[in-house]
Scaffold this motif. Structure first.
Motif, PDB file in Angstrom:
ATOM      1  N   LYS A   1      50.562  -1.437  -3.449  1.00  0.00           N
ATOM      2  CA  LYS A   1      49.744  -0.464  -4.184  1.00  0.00           C
ATOM      3  C   LYS A   1      48.679  -1.166  -5.007  1.00  0.00           C
ATOM      4  O   LYS A   1      47.543  -0.701  -5.095  1.00  0.00           O
ATOM      5  N   ALA A   2      49.027  -2.327  -5.590  1.00  0.00           N
ATOM      6  CA  ALA A   2      48.056  -3.081  -6.388  1.00  0.00           C
ATOM      7  C   ALA A   2      46.916  -3.605  -5.515  1.00  0.00           C
ATOM      8  O   ALA A   2      45.755  -3.602  -5.929  1.00  0.00           O
ATOM      9  N   ASP A   3      47.247  -4.034  -4.278  1.00  0.00           N
ATOM     10  CA  ASP A   3      46.241  -4.617  -3.396  1.00  0.00           C
ATOM     11  C   ASP A   3      45.493  -3.570  -2.565  1.00  0.00           C
ATOM     12  O   ASP A   3      44.455  -3.873  -1.982  1.00  0.00           O
ATOM     13  N   GLY A   4      46.031  -2.360  -2.488  1.00  0.00           N
ATOM     14  CA  GLY A   4      45.340  -1.297  -1.762  1.00  0.00           C
ATOM     15  C   GLY A   4      45.678  -1.202  -0.286  1.00  0.00           C
ATOM     16  O   GLY A   4      45.031  -0.489   0.465  1.00  0.00           O
ATOM     17  N   TYR A   5      46.689  -1.939   0.141  1.00  0.00           N
ATOM     18  CA  TYR A   5      47.144  -1.869   1.531  1.00  0.00           C
ATOM     19  C   TYR A   5      48.585  -2.349   1.592  1.00  0.00           C
ATOM     20  O   TYR A   5      49.070  -3.007   0.674  1.00  0.00           O
ATOM     21  N   ILE A   6      49.261  -2.011   2.699  1.00  0.00           N
ATOM     22  CA  ILE A   6      50.635  -2.454   2.900  1.00  0.00           C
ATOM     23  C   ILE A   6      50.597  -3.788   3.641  1.00  0.00           C
ATOM     24  O   ILE A   6      49.997  -3.905   4.714  1.00  0.00           O
ATOM     25  N   HIS A   7      51.225  -4.783   3.031  1.00  0.00           N
ATOM     26  CA  HIS A   7      51.292  -6.122   3.615  1.00  0.00           C
ATOM     27  C   HIS A   7      52.290  -6.140   4.771  1.00  0.00           C
ATOM     28  O   HIS A   7      53.436  -5.730   4.607  1.00  0.00           O
ATOM     29  N   LEU A   8      51.857  -6.634   5.920  1.00  0.00           N
ATOM     30  CA  LEU A   8      52.722  -6.824   7.072  1.00  0.00           C
ATOM     31  C   LEU A   8      52.629  -8.285   7.500  1.00  0.00           C
ATOM     32  O   LEU A   8      51.705  -8.994   7.105  1.00  0.00           O
ATOM     33  N   SER A   9      53.565  -8.715   8.321  1.00  0.00           N
ATOM     34  CA  SER A   9      53.560 -10.075   8.858  1.00  0.00           C
ATOM     35  C   SER A   9      53.827 -10.023  10.350  1.00  0.00           C
ATOM     36  O   SER A   9      54.533  -9.141  10.832  1.00  0.00           O
ATOM     37  N   THR A  10      53.281 -11.006  11.072  1.00  0.00           N
ATOM     38  CA  THR A  10      53.631 -11.144  12.479  1.00  0.00           C
ATOM     39  C   THR A  10      55.009 -11.783  12.556  1.00  0.00           C
ATOM     40  O   THR A  10      55.541 -12.284  11.562  1.00  0.00           O
ATOM     41  N   ALA A  11      55.571 -11.828  13.756  1.00  0.00           N
ATOM     42  CA  ALA A  11      56.877 -12.470  13.942  1.00  0.00           C
ATOM     43  C   ALA A  11      56.835 -13.918  13.467  1.00  0.00           C
ATOM     44  O   ALA A  11      57.762 -14.400  12.818  1.00  0.00           O
ATOM     45  N   GLY A  12      55.740 -14.610  13.758  1.00  0.00           N
ATOM     46  CA  GLY A  12      55.611 -16.001  13.376  1.00  0.00           C
ATOM     47  C   GLY A  12      55.406 -16.231  11.883  1.00  0.00           C
ATOM     48  O   GLY A  12      55.628 -17.339  11.395  1.00  0.00           O
ATOM     49  N   GLN A  13      54.971 -15.205  11.164  1.00  0.00           N
ATOM     50  CA  GLN A  13      54.708 -15.309   9.724  1.00  0.00           C
ATOM     51  C   GLN A  13      55.870 -14.811   8.879  1.00  0.00           C
ATOM     52  O   GLN A  13      55.927 -15.072   7.677  1.00  0.00           O
ATOM     53  N   LEU A  14      56.803 -14.116   9.500  1.00  0.00           N
ATOM     54  CA  LEU A  14      57.822 -13.382   8.756  1.00  0.00           C
ATOM     55  C   LEU A  14      58.716 -14.269   7.898  1.00  0.00           C
ATOM     56  O   LEU A  14      58.940 -13.981   6.720  1.00  0.00           O
ATOM     57  N   THR A  15      59.234 -15.350   8.449  1.00  0.00           N
ATOM     58  CA  THR A  15      60.151 -16.200   7.688  1.00  0.00           C
ATOM     59  C   THR A  15      59.453 -16.786   6.466  1.00  0.00           C
ATOM     60  O   THR A  15      60.010 -16.789   5.360  1.00  0.00           O
ATOM     61  N   GLU A  16      58.209 -17.240   6.633  1.00  0.00           N
ATOM     62  CA  GLU A  16      57.457 -17.787   5.495  1.00  0.00           C
ATOM     63  C   GLU A  16      57.216 -16.710   4.439  1.00  0.00           C
ATOM     64  O   GLU A  16      57.305 -16.974   3.236  1.00  0.00           O
ATOM     65  N   THR A  17      56.929 -15.495   4.869  1.00  0.00           N
ATOM     66  CA  THR A  17      56.729 -14.386   3.928  1.00  0.00           C
ATOM     67  C   THR A  17      57.997 -14.139   3.117  1.00  0.00           C
ATOM     68  O   THR A  17      57.941 -14.003   1.893  1.00  0.00           O
TER      69      THR A  17
END
Length: 118
Positions: free
Chosen positions: A34-50
């Motif tokens: 809500k603060a950034d104005g969008y919903i943050h998503l990750s790809t499969a390759g980015q998920l663990t780091e997120t």
């Protein structure tokens, strides 16, 4: 229209957020979304780091697989961490676009296990 981007991305949700998505049929975003104005998503390759970076020490997390094609033009690929392109959702996330979800588990190598789709 085809593009080089994956058609599925992942959202990390707390147990309360997952319950709200199931009950209300829509996820309007975590406080950071809500603060950034969008919903943050990750790809499969980015998920663990997120998960490791933004959810360290938290338990009872859930992973939702999101059909990006169902969200159409609301998905924008934008540069974020280390210059990587991340999928950002400029809309609420309807349960109808979630193709699978499960409690977060890790593989033996520490990688976050993806929910099984279809």
């Amino acid at each position: 229209m085809t593009h080089p981007y994956p058609t599925t991305a992942y959202k990390v949700l707390t147990a309360d957020q997952m319950a709200a998505l199931e009950q209300e049929g829509v996820f309007t975003g975590a406080p950071v979304d809500k603060a950034d104005g969008y919903i943050h998503l990750s790809t499969a390759g980015q998920l663990t780091e997120t998960v490791d970076k933004h959810f360290a020490g938290q338990s009872d997390l859930h992973i939702a697989a999101v059909d990006l094609e169902a969200m159409g033009e609301a998905v924008k690929w934008e540069e974020s961490r280390g210059g990587q392109l991340f999928p950002h959702l400029y809309a609420n996330l309807p349960l109808s676009a979630v193709v699978a979800y499960s409690p977060m588990r890790r593989e033996d190598d520490g990688m976050v296990r993806l929910p099984v789709t279809g």
